[in-house]
Every structure is written in structure tokens, then in C-alpha cells.
Design an enzyme around this catalytic site. Structure first.
Site, PDB file in Angstrom:
ATOM      1  N   LYS A 192      39.519  32.982  22.794  1.00 35.44           N
ATOM      2  CA  LYS A 192      39.514  32.579  24.207  1.00 35.44           C
ATOM      3  C   LYS A 192      38.162  32.949  24.806  1.00 35.44           C
ATOM      4  O   LYS A 192      37.887  34.098  25.112  1.00 35.44           O
ATOM      5  CB  LYS A 192      40.639  33.253  24.998  1.00 35.44           C
ATOM      6  CG  LYS A 192      40.971  32.411  26.210  1.00 35.44           C
ATOM      7  CD  LYS A 192      41.085  33.036  27.561  1.00 35.44           C
ATOM      8  CE  LYS A 192      40.185  33.943  28.230  1.00 35.44           C
ATOM      9  NZ  LYS A 192      39.087  33.343  28.989  1.00 35.44           N
ATOM     10  N   GLU A 268      36.188  46.457  23.642  1.00 38.30           N
ATOM     11  CA  GLU A 268      34.757  46.801  23.760  1.00 38.30           C
ATOM     12  C   GLU A 268      34.382  46.532  25.205  1.00 38.30           C
ATOM     13  O   GLU A 268      34.400  45.378  25.637  1.00 38.30           O
ATOM     14  CB  GLU A 268      33.901  45.929  22.834  1.00 38.30           C
ATOM     15  CG  GLU A 268      34.269  46.008  21.368  1.00 38.30           C
ATOM     16  CD  GLU A 268      34.074  47.364  20.754  1.00 38.30           C
ATOM     17  OE1 GLU A 268      33.269  48.153  21.294  1.00 38.30           O
ATOM     18  OE2 GLU A 268      34.738  47.655  19.751  1.00 38.30           O
ATOM     19  N   CYS A 303      25.828  44.757  28.020  1.00 37.01           N
ATOM     20  CA  CYS A 303      26.705  45.936  28.115  1.00 37.01           C
ATOM     21  C   CYS A 303      25.914  47.221  27.899  1.00 37.01           C
ATOM     22  O   CYS A 303      26.236  48.261  28.462  1.00 37.01           O
ATOM     23  CB  CYS A 303      27.838  45.823  27.112  1.00 37.01           C
ATOM     24  SG  CYS A 303      27.262  45.507  25.433  1.00 37.01           S
ATOM     25  N   GLU A 402      28.833  49.965  36.899  1.00 36.88           N
ATOM     26  CA  GLU A 402      28.120  48.947  36.122  1.00 36.88           C
ATOM     27  C   GLU A 402      27.826  47.756  37.028  1.00 36.88           C
ATOM     28  O   GLU A 402      28.745  47.141  37.575  1.00 36.88           O
ATOM     29  CB  GLU A 402      28.984  48.495  34.934  1.00 36.88           C
ATOM     30  CG  GLU A 402      28.258  47.527  34.028  1.00 36.88           C
ATOM     31  CD  GLU A 402      29.123  47.008  32.886  1.00 36.88           C
ATOM     32  OE1 GLU A 402      30.303  46.698  33.116  1.00 36.88           O
ATOM     33  OE2 GLU A 402      28.597  46.902  31.759  1.00 36.88           O
TER      34      GLU A 402
HETATM   35  P1  NAD Z   1      35.703  40.253  32.113  1.00 37.81           P
HETATM   36  O1  NAD Z   1      36.465  41.472  31.740  1.00 37.81           O
HETATM   37  O2  NAD Z   1      35.794  39.763  33.488  1.00 37.81           O
HETATM   38  O3  NAD Z   1      36.153  39.016  31.191  1.00 37.81           O
HETATM   39  C1  NAD Z   1      36.102  39.077  29.778  1.00 37.81           C
HETATM   40  C2  NAD Z   1      37.118  38.102  29.214  1.00 37.81           C
HETATM   41  O4  NAD Z   1      38.416  38.540  29.607  1.00 37.81           O
HETATM   42  C3  NAD Z   1      36.974  36.672  29.713  1.00 37.81           C
HETATM   43  O5  NAD Z   1      37.267  35.783  28.674  1.00 37.81           O
HETATM   44  C4  NAD Z   1      38.042  36.594  30.802  1.00 37.81           C
HETATM   45  O6  NAD Z   1      38.526  35.283  31.018  1.00 37.81           O
HETATM   46  C5  NAD Z   1      39.127  37.468  30.216  1.00 37.81           C
HETATM   47  N1  NAD Z   1      40.043  38.034  31.206  1.00 37.81           N
HETATM   48  C6  NAD Z   1      39.799  38.380  32.493  1.00 37.81           C
HETATM   49  N2  NAD Z   1      40.924  38.851  33.083  1.00 37.81           N
HETATM   50  C7  NAD Z   1      41.901  38.805  32.140  1.00 37.81           C
HETATM   51  C8  NAD Z   1      43.288  39.144  32.135  1.00 37.81           C
HETATM   52  N3  NAD Z   1      43.906  39.621  33.215  1.00 37.81           N
HETATM   53  N4  NAD Z   1      43.978  38.970  30.980  1.00 37.81           N
HETATM   54  C9  NAD Z   1      43.390  38.498  29.870  1.00 37.81           C
HETATM   55  N5  NAD Z   1      42.079  38.133  29.821  1.00 37.81           N
HETATM   56  C10 NAD Z   1      41.349  38.303  30.947  1.00 37.81           C
HETATM   57  O7  NAD Z   1      34.201  40.538  31.658  1.00 37.81           O
HETATM   58  P2  NAD Z   1      32.950  39.570  31.809  1.00 37.81           P
HETATM   59  O8  NAD Z   1      32.554  39.539  33.238  1.00 37.81           O
HETATM   60  O9  NAD Z   1      33.222  38.290  31.112  1.00 37.81           O
HETATM   61  O10 NAD Z   1      31.852  40.346  30.946  1.00 37.81           O
HETATM   62  C11 NAD Z   1      31.125  41.403  31.427  1.00 37.81           C
HETATM   63  C12 NAD Z   1      31.659  42.716  30.897  1.00 37.81           C
HETATM   64  O11 NAD Z   1      31.673  42.706  29.472  1.00 37.81           O
HETATM   65  C13 NAD Z   1      30.793  43.896  31.288  1.00 37.81           C
HETATM   66  O12 NAD Z   1      31.600  44.945  31.714  1.00 37.81           O
HETATM   67  C14 NAD Z   1      30.100  44.251  29.966  1.00 37.81           C
HETATM   68  O13 NAD Z   1      29.662  45.579  29.882  1.00 37.81           O
HETATM   69  C15 NAD Z   1      31.145  43.930  28.974  1.00 37.81           C
HETATM   70  N6  NAD Z   1      30.578  43.750  27.632  1.00 37.81           N
HETATM   71  C16 NAD Z   1      30.827  44.722  26.703  1.00 37.81           C
HETATM   72  C17 NAD Z   1      30.294  44.604  25.418  1.00 37.81           C
HETATM   73  C18 NAD Z   1      30.578  45.636  24.352  1.00 37.81           C
HETATM   74  O14 NAD Z   1      30.361  45.348  23.174  1.00 37.81           O
HETATM   75  N7  NAD Z   1      31.047  46.821  24.704  1.00 37.81           N
HETATM   76  C19 NAD Z   1      29.494  43.492  25.098  1.00 37.81           C
HETATM   77  C20 NAD Z   1      29.268  42.524  26.078  1.00 37.81           C
HETATM   78  C21 NAD Z   1      29.825  42.666  27.349  1.00 37.81           C
END
Ligand code: NAD
Length: 500
Positions: A192, A268, A303, A402
Site C-alpha cells: 500500500k 520503521e 527520516c 520531527e
Molecule cells: P504517515 O505515517 O502519514 O503515512 C505512512 C503510510 O501509512 C502511508 O501509506 C499512509 O497512507 C499510511 N497510513 C496513514 N494513516 C494510516 C492508518 N490509520 N492506518 C493504516 N495506514 C495509515 O507517514 P508519511 O507522512 O507518509 O511519511 C513520513 C514519515 O515517515 C516520517 O515520520 C518519517 O520519519 C518516516 N520515515 C521513516 C523511515 C524509517 O526507515 N524509519 C523512512 C522513511 C520515512
């Protein structure tokens, strides 16, 4: 994969692109069961480029059924390691063959410079897939040290159906870190992608089929988190849930796993990484350049962004001047412009969030020394200037939360003990950097920094051979390296009585 084209050439290529926009279930592109779609808006200019299938629980049900059927049939799960290796290597070759198209999709979808998408995102995805494929037939099981009349076998078996929910900052790469080891171990995968960046995930689904991955083994469900992600997380027939994204959503997904079938769940999540520069750093200008790139690369939407710069007080003012000079050279440009150091922020909402943190930084007493505003407004896109706050106190919001944008907080410290205290005073634990010529201090700091990756005299080191993941609320589990296989397998002990 180096920069080859002018902006006009990239634009011509973009104009002739056609987008795949449907979900991919059981080997075929299909509309969402509801028929609903959502707009795919490019942050480069704010224009809607395509209408994407908006999946929900019904589509999740169809995808889980197809994945389960494929898994149980053994068409992939029971093939030989060497077969899976060859197939995934072919998949990697196909990504490479379509590298320019995939790079364009990433750039159009989430705003990063297309040259970075090509040289970093797509190249690293190819490397992830081929490295993982190569490892498949080189990992042995174990034999327990038993008495002669017994044989104890310790083997790894695939989980079954794995749902991978991924973010938008490195859409293809974050997806590859999940689906490569999941497929390698014989699982079926439902990917997804983020609603902000679905294009590359949808496109590679047909490349998976072309590579020889059987229908039902690799499915893609575009859609929103609540409507498409949550039903996956709550589904009773999904065996594994792997996620990259924000800490808030990661915590929620752990609850969904517990509330449903106790599916294996690995998150992650976010970071607020400290980059600690001592006065005895071997090359201060190089450290300053790395500090600037560490926060401004990918518009700060990383991240592991080096978002907290801790500098020894005796060199702080001079060092900040060097960082500001480096930052001035990293102003955003149109993402197709050769050499663009930064592109657009992923969407209007994220841009407004970043700008609101900048306002908070000012109102809480940070001293703005670079940037601080939206730029290139005439483009219709969402661009923010590289921004540096000096004199930030550790308790200010911009030093704690963040931001996920190009905003750097500079904090002064007086000695190693204080540096360590400030560096570790965070809910996150993804990465940390130390710059020093003192070997013992480098090691001391590396041991005591509570982070999954520590970089000494560099920022963002590592490759497929090293695990990647976080301490504390930056997550559990690890992507990359042989350790990634642990997330996608169950350990089985088979004990055999050899007596007649
Ligand atoms: P997000 O948590 O908003 O969304 C990530 C994914 O989760 C998307 O596909 C989104 O549609 C889905 N999602 C959102 N709400 C959900 C729910 N209630 N149930 C199921 N799925 C849901 O994050 P983002 O804005 O897409 O990405 C940014 C974040 O990702 C930052 O916090 C960043 O640090 C983190 N990140 C972490 C790593 C790592 O390896 N640790 C790598 C890249 C990004």
C-alpha cells in the site's frame, strides 16, 4: 545513472509519459470496487496529473484472498531459492531498464529532483532487489547440537501474506526495502503506497509479472491510510504487517495487530537525529557541508535528516557561518533542472506544516539565520527555502518534534557529557552523527548514543550490507541486510528421534 538530460528534455519525456492508475490484484490492473478515484497532484506545479483508484476494505479483501490463494498454492512460496533468486534478479533488471521512467514518476509524484530520483532512489532500489536476490540461496538453516540419537533442525519459513504500508519520501526505495526481502523469503505481498506517491508502486506491479512473479504474489493497493491501510492492519488473514511512516501511525498499527490476529508487526518510524560536532573535528568545512546536505537533501523529508546540529560552543559561531554558506547553495529549483539541490515539498499540507514550525521557531526564541519562507510561489508548486535557526534551546518545539522539512536547529554545548545528554534527550533513536579527531571519543560517543545508526566523521553512511532501523519510538525491526529476513520468516524447530 548520472544526469544526462536538460530540463527541456526531461519535460519532453514527462509529457509523453502515460500513468498506470489502477490497483493491481491477482496479476491484473483493476478499478477500486467502489469505482472511486482520487487526484494525483504534482507538487512541482500544483497540477493534477491523474486519477488514481481509491481502494478500501473491499479491495483489501480481494487482495488478501488472492495473496492467500497464491501462497497456499506454492507457486512462489514453495519454489526453490535459486528460482526466486533468478526471478528477483530479473525484476531488478526490469527496474533498471525503466529507470528513467520510474525516476520521472517519483519526481512528478513527490517533488524531488529527478536526477536524485534516478541516481539515488531507483539505483538503490535496483541494488536492494539484486542484493537481496543474491542472498536467497546463500542463507543456511541451523542444526542444533544434539546427542547422537536426535536431530534438531532450525529452519526459517515464510510468514504467508505480508502487508507493506509505505511513505512518500522515497516511495520506490522504502517499498523495495519491504517487498524485496518479503518476496525473497517466499511470502505473498500486498503493497500500500502512500496516497501522496502511488505512481511508481503501481507501475512496477506489471514489471513483477514480466519478471515471472506469479499472479497474486505481488499486489498493489493505492488509497488512503484509514480506508486502505487500516483494513490491512486489522485483517485476520494477513500474517505480517511492515510499515514505514510516522511514529503516531506506527503506534496505531501495533494496536491494530494486537487487536486482530497478533500478526507480526514491524514499524520503521520518525526521527530527530542529532549531528554532534566537536571543535576537534578533522575538517570543519567538510563537516559543515555534510551538516547542510544532511538536513536539506530531499527537502529535509528524510527520516534520518540531521535536524539537530549540536556544536561545541567554542566553534559554534564560525561553524554556523559555514553551514549557512553551504545552505545558500542548496536553494530549491524546478526538479527537472540539472543540478537542482532541492525540489518541491510533497504537498501543500506538508508545506504549511513546515512553515508553521518555522513560525513556532521564531516565536519560541530561535534566531533565524537563513531562509524561513516559501519560495517559487509563481510556479504553483510547494517550495520552502533552506532554513537555519541558531541559538535553539533543547526544549523548544523545533528541537523536539520531527518537522520533515528543510529546517535546521542549532544547539550549543560545552562538553562531551552535555552533548550526549542533549543528543539522547529525545523520544526518537534512528540515527546520530559525531565529528571528532579523537578516536576514543568517537567510540565512546558511538557506544552511548541511543540510535540504530551512528555515523562518525560522515553523515548517512551504510549500504545494503548493514541493517537500518531505530531505537525507542523510531521503531522496531530492521530493514536491509540479512537481518531483514528475520521479519519475513517464522523460526521453526524440528526435533527428530533417530532411534529405530
Ligand atoms: P504517515 O505515517 O502519514 O503515512 C505512512 C503510510 O501509512 C502511508 O501509506 C499512509 O497512507 C499510511 N497510513 C496513514 N494513516 C494510516 C492508518 N490509520 N492506518 C493504516 N495506514 C495509515 O507517514 P508519511 O507522512 O507518509 O511519511 C513520513 C514519515 O515517515 C516520517 O515520520 C518519517 O520519519 C518516516 N520515515 C521513516 C523511515 C524509517 O526507515 N524509519 C523512512 C522513511 C520515512
Amino acid at each position: 545513472m548520472s544526469i544526462k538530460y536538460s530540463r527541456a528534455e526531461w519535460e519532453a519525456k514527462a509529457t509523453s509519459l502515460s500513468f498506470r492508475t489502477q490497483a493491481f490484484i491477482d496479476g491484473a490492473y483493476v478499478n477500486a470496487a467502489s469505482g472511486k478515484t482520487f487526484g494525483c497532484i504534482s507538487p512541482i506545479d500544483g497540477q493534477c496529473r491523474a486519477q488514481i483508484a481509491e481502494c478500501d476494505a473491499e479491495d483489501v479483501g480481494r487482495a488478501v484472498k488472492a495473496s492467500r490463494r497464491a501462497f497456499e498454492s506454492g507457486v512462489w512460496s514453495e519454489t526453490s531459492p535459486v528460482h526466486r533468486k533468478k526471478t528477483l534478479l530479473k525484476f531488478a533488471q526490469l527496474l533498471e531498464k525503466h529507470a528513467e521512467e520510474l525516476a520521472l514518476l517519483e519526481s512528478i509524484d513527490m517533488g524531488k529532483p529527478v536526477a536524485d530520483a534516478l541516481a539515488i532512489d531507483v539505483a538503490a532500489s535496483v541494488r536492494c532487489l539484486s542484493w537481496t536476490a543474491e542472498a536467497i540461496d546463500k542463507v543456511n538453516g541451523e542444526i542444533a547440537p544434539t546427542p547422537r540419537h536426535e536431530l534438531g533442525l532450525i529452519t526459517r519459513e515464510p510468514l504467508g501474506v505480508v502487508a507493506a504500508i509505505v511513505p512518500w519520501n522515497f516511495p520506490l526505495l522504502m517499498a523495495s526495502w519491504k517487498f524485496a526481502p518479503a518476496l525473497a523469503m517466499g511470502n505473498s505481498v500486498i503493497l500500500k503506497p502512500s496516497e501522496k506517491s502511488p505512481l511508481s508502486a503501481i507501475r512496477i506491479a506489471e514489471l513483477a509479472i514480466e519478471a515471472g512473479i506469479p499472479p497474486g504474489v505481488f499486489n498493489v493497493l493505492p488509497g488512503f491510510g484509514k480506508a486502505a491501510g487500516e483494513p490491512l492492519a486489522l485483517h485476520m488473514d494477513v500474517d505480517g504487517l511492515v510499515f514505514t511512516g510516522s511514529t503516531g501511525v506506527g503506534k496505531h498499527l501495533l494496536q491494530c495487530a494486537g487487536q486482530s490476529n497478533m500478526k507480526r508487526a514491524y514499524m520503521e518510524c520518525g526521527g530527530k537525529s542529532p549531528n554532534v560536532v566537536f571543535a576537534d573535528a578533522p575538517d570543519l568545512p567538510a563537516a559543515a557541508e555534510a551538516a547542510a546536505i544532511g538536513i536539506f537533501f530531499n527537502q529535509g523529508e528524510v527520516c534520518t535528516a540531521a535536524s539537530r546540529l549540536l556544536v561545541e560552543r567554542s566553534i559554534k559561531d564560525d561553524f554556523v557561518k559555514l553551514v549557512v554558506e553551504a545552505g545558500k547553495n542548496l536553494h530549491p529549483k524546478h526538479p527537472f533542472e540539472p543540478g537542482a539541490p532541492m525540489g518541491a515539498i510533497v504537498d501543500e499540507g506538508q508545506m504549511l506544516r513546515v512553515l508553521s514550525y518555522i513560525e513556532k521557531g521564531k516565536s519560541e526564541g530561535g534566531r533565524l539565520v537563513l531562509g524561513g519562507e516559501r519560495v517559487m510561489t509563481e510556479s504553483g508548486g510547494y517550495y520552502v527555502a533552506p532554513t537555519v535557526f541558531d541559538d535553539v534551546a533543547p526544549e523548544m518545539t523545533i528541537s523536539k518534534e520531527e518537522i520533515f522539512g528543510p529546517v535546521l536547529s542549532v544547539i550549543a554545548f560545552d562538553d562531551e557529557k552535555e552533548a550526549l545528554r542533549i543528543a539522547n534527550d529525545t523520544d526518537f533513536g534512528l540515527a546520530a552523527g559525531v565529528w571528532t579527531s579523537n578516536l576514543s571519543r568517537g567510540h565512546r560517543m558511538a557506544k552511548k548514543l541511543r540510535a540504530g545508526s551512528v555515523w562518525v566523521n560522515c553523515w548517512d553512511g551504510g549500504d545494503m550490507t548493514a541493517p537500518f532501523g531505530g531505537f525507542k519510538q523510531s521503531g522496531n525491526g530492521r530493514d536491509k541486510s540479512l537481518h531483514a529476513f528475520e521479519k519475513y520468516t517464522e523460526l521453526k524447530a524440528t526435533w527428530i528421534n533417530l532411534e529405530s
